[in-house]
Design a protein around this motif. Structure first.
Motif, PDB file in Angstrom:
ATOM      1  N   ALA A 218       1.581  -1.580   8.611  1.00  0.00           N
ATOM      2  CA  ALA A 218       0.892  -2.017   7.387  1.00  0.00           C
ATOM      3  C   ALA A 218       1.884  -2.218   6.251  1.00  0.00           C
ATOM      4  O   ALA A 218       1.816  -3.196   5.508  1.00  0.00           O
ATOM      5  CB  ALA A 218      -0.164  -0.992   6.995  1.00  0.00           C
ATOM      6  N   PHE A 219       2.848  -1.280   6.136  1.00  0.00           N
ATOM      7  CA  PHE A 219       3.880  -1.420   5.105  1.00  0.00           C
ATOM      8  C   PHE A 219       4.688  -2.705   5.323  1.00  0.00           C
ATOM      9  O   PHE A 219       4.962  -3.460   4.391  1.00  0.00           O
ATOM     10  CB  PHE A 219       4.810  -0.218   5.124  1.00  0.00           C
TER      11      PHE A 219
ATOM     12  N   ALA B 211       2.595  -5.842   4.594  1.00  0.00           N
ATOM     13  CA  ALA B 211       2.367  -5.996   3.149  1.00  0.00           C
ATOM     14  C   ALA B 211       3.638  -6.467   2.454  1.00  0.00           C
ATOM     15  O   ALA B 211       3.602  -7.320   1.572  1.00  0.00           O
ATOM     16  CB  ALA B 211       1.903  -4.674   2.559  1.00  0.00           C
TER      17      ALA B 211
ATOM     18  N   SER C 142       4.013 -10.066   0.609  1.00  0.00           N
ATOM     19  CA  SER C 142       4.367 -10.119  -0.807  1.00  0.00           C
ATOM     20  C   SER C 142       5.532 -11.061  -1.044  1.00  0.00           C
ATOM     21  O   SER C 142       5.542 -11.853  -1.969  1.00  0.00           O
ATOM     22  CB  SER C 142       4.706  -8.712  -1.282  1.00  0.00           C
TER      23      SER C 142
ATOM     24  N   ASN D 113      -2.924  -5.100  -4.937  1.00  0.00           N
ATOM     25  CA  ASN D 113      -2.694  -5.253  -3.492  1.00  0.00           C
ATOM     26  C   ASN D 113      -1.686  -4.228  -3.001  1.00  0.00           C
ATOM     27  O   ASN D 113      -1.864  -3.586  -1.971  1.00  0.00           O
ATOM     28  CB  ASN D 113      -2.181  -6.662  -3.186  1.00  0.00           C
ATOM     29  N   ARG D 114      -0.606  -4.069  -3.761  1.00  0.00           N
ATOM     30  CA  ARG D 114       0.428  -3.128  -3.328  1.00  0.00           C
ATOM     31  C   ARG D 114      -0.072  -1.693  -3.414  1.00  0.00           C
ATOM     32  O   ARG D 114       0.228  -0.869  -2.562  1.00  0.00           O
ATOM     33  CB  ARG D 114       1.683  -3.297  -4.192  1.00  0.00           C
TER      34      ARG D 114
ATOM     35  N   THR E 285      -2.288  -1.052  -0.438  1.00  0.00           N
ATOM     36  CA  THR E 285      -1.494  -0.965   0.791  1.00  0.00           C
ATOM     37  C   THR E 285      -0.750   0.355   0.868  1.00  0.00           C
ATOM     38  O   THR E 285      -0.734   1.022   1.910  1.00  0.00           O
ATOM     39  CB  THR E 285      -0.481  -2.125   0.838  1.00  0.00           C
TER      40      THR E 285
ATOM     41  N   GLY F  99      -1.537   3.084   3.670  1.00  0.00           N
ATOM     42  CA  GLY F  99      -0.416   3.408   4.568  1.00  0.00           C
ATOM     43  C   GLY F  99      -0.027   4.866   4.479  1.00  0.00           C
ATOM     44  O   GLY F  99       0.259   5.512   5.491  1.00  0.00           O
TER      45      GLY F  99
END
Ligand code: FES
Length: 301
Positions: A22-23, A26, A30, A121-122, A125, A129
């Motif tokens: 996921a990290f 993301a 980005s 979003n970050r 995430t 995560g």
């Protein structure tokens, strides 16, 4: 190590890998957004000022502009009637006026900052995560000891000869030996066991390993010497010396572990719990004396 333990460790590992994935996704997304979106590096103020001004900053600049001469006026040297010399004309002040205008400057991603959408979003995430990673690490930490020993793995209780002596009191009565690492009471097995234990490897060298936990609601069940049985102080369930059900709300006999001899040592396989229903009849008599919890209740009354 049982199949269930392996499955749980696999789930924990998948959770950690999922968090790492996921990290990574993301982060890549980005970066791609910043490449594809020309407005990614523009500050919120600039966006608000002009949404068409993508990736730019508007700066004011001052430009000096001389007063324009009429198009039909003849060149200075051709003007009739001029009394000025060429040198005097060069030194003559020229009227100018300053025009305020603008120029467009591209800004870097750092200068433009992070948009509100990117920030949320970050944040989502990172939160998701982190949750997955923590869950996976906790699960691994919980089950890791089972790979190297301790409860859940095979526990070596020691030389079987020593254990056989320790489970009997000098007068020949039963005196269970508690093995903390295995959360187990070692007890002597009777010469003949009831059918419900046949083929389940719950006895070796005349010893059985009983799980300390009451099968009703999980209290630790203490030994009662006078009655020669286990009596639960929580709700009064009673079992004989090999954990067969006698009375109370317990739905079955005490649980026990698979045991085996490994060389001269007695091994308790705490990853393999054996459950058996309430015994139709008991292999060992109970009670053989006064009940401990009855005596306690009388004393408190
Ligand atoms: S927990 Fe033992 S009887 Fe309820």
């Amino acid at each position: 190590m049982t199949v269930a333990n392996l499955a749980l460790i696999a789930v924990a590992a998948i959770a950690i890998l999922g968090a790492a994935g996921a990290f990574a996704v993301a982060f890549r997304r980005s970066q791609q957004q910043e490449k594809q979106d020309p407005t990614a590096g523009v500050s919120a103020e600039t966006r608000a000022a002009d949404k068409s001004m993508a990736g730019v900053r508007v700066e004011p600049i001052a430009v000096s502009v001389p007063d324009s001469e009429p198009e039909d006026s003849p060149p200075a040297e051709e003007q009739v009637g001029s009394d000025l010399t060429a040198e005097e004309e060069d030194n003559e002040p020229v009227a100018v006026h300053v025009v305020e205008t603008q120029r467009i400057v591209e800004v870097s991603a750092e200068e433009g900052g992070v948009s509100r959408r990117q920030f949320f979003n970050r944040a989502i995430t990172v939160t998701f995560g982190s949750f997955l990673a923590l869950m996976g690490l906790n699960s691994l930490a919980f089950f890791w000891p089972k790979l190297t020993g301790g409860f859940g793995a095979d526990v070596d209780a020691g030389p079987v000869g020593d254990l056989q002596k320790k489970v009997l009191a000098p007068d020949g009565s039963v005196l269970p030996l508690f093995i903390p690492e295995a959360r187990t009471y070692l007890v002597p097995a009777p010469d003949s066991l009831s059918e419900q234990f046949e083929g389940k490897s719950v006895e070796a060298a005349g010893l059985m390993a009983l799980f300390q936990r009451c099968v009703h609601l999980g209290c630790r069940v203490p030994w009662c010497g006078p009655s020669q049985g286990f009596e639960c102080p929580c709700h009064g369930s009673k079992y004989n010396s090999i954990g067969e059900y006698f009375a109370g709300p317990a739905p079955r006999n005490l649980d026990r572990f698979v045991v085996e001899l490994r060389g001269n040592n007695f091994i308790i396989k705490t990853g393999s719990i054996i459950e058996t229903p309430r015994a139709p009849f008991r292999s060992v008599d109970y009670p053989q004396g006064p009940s401990c919890i009855a005596a306690t209740a009388e004393a408190e009354a």
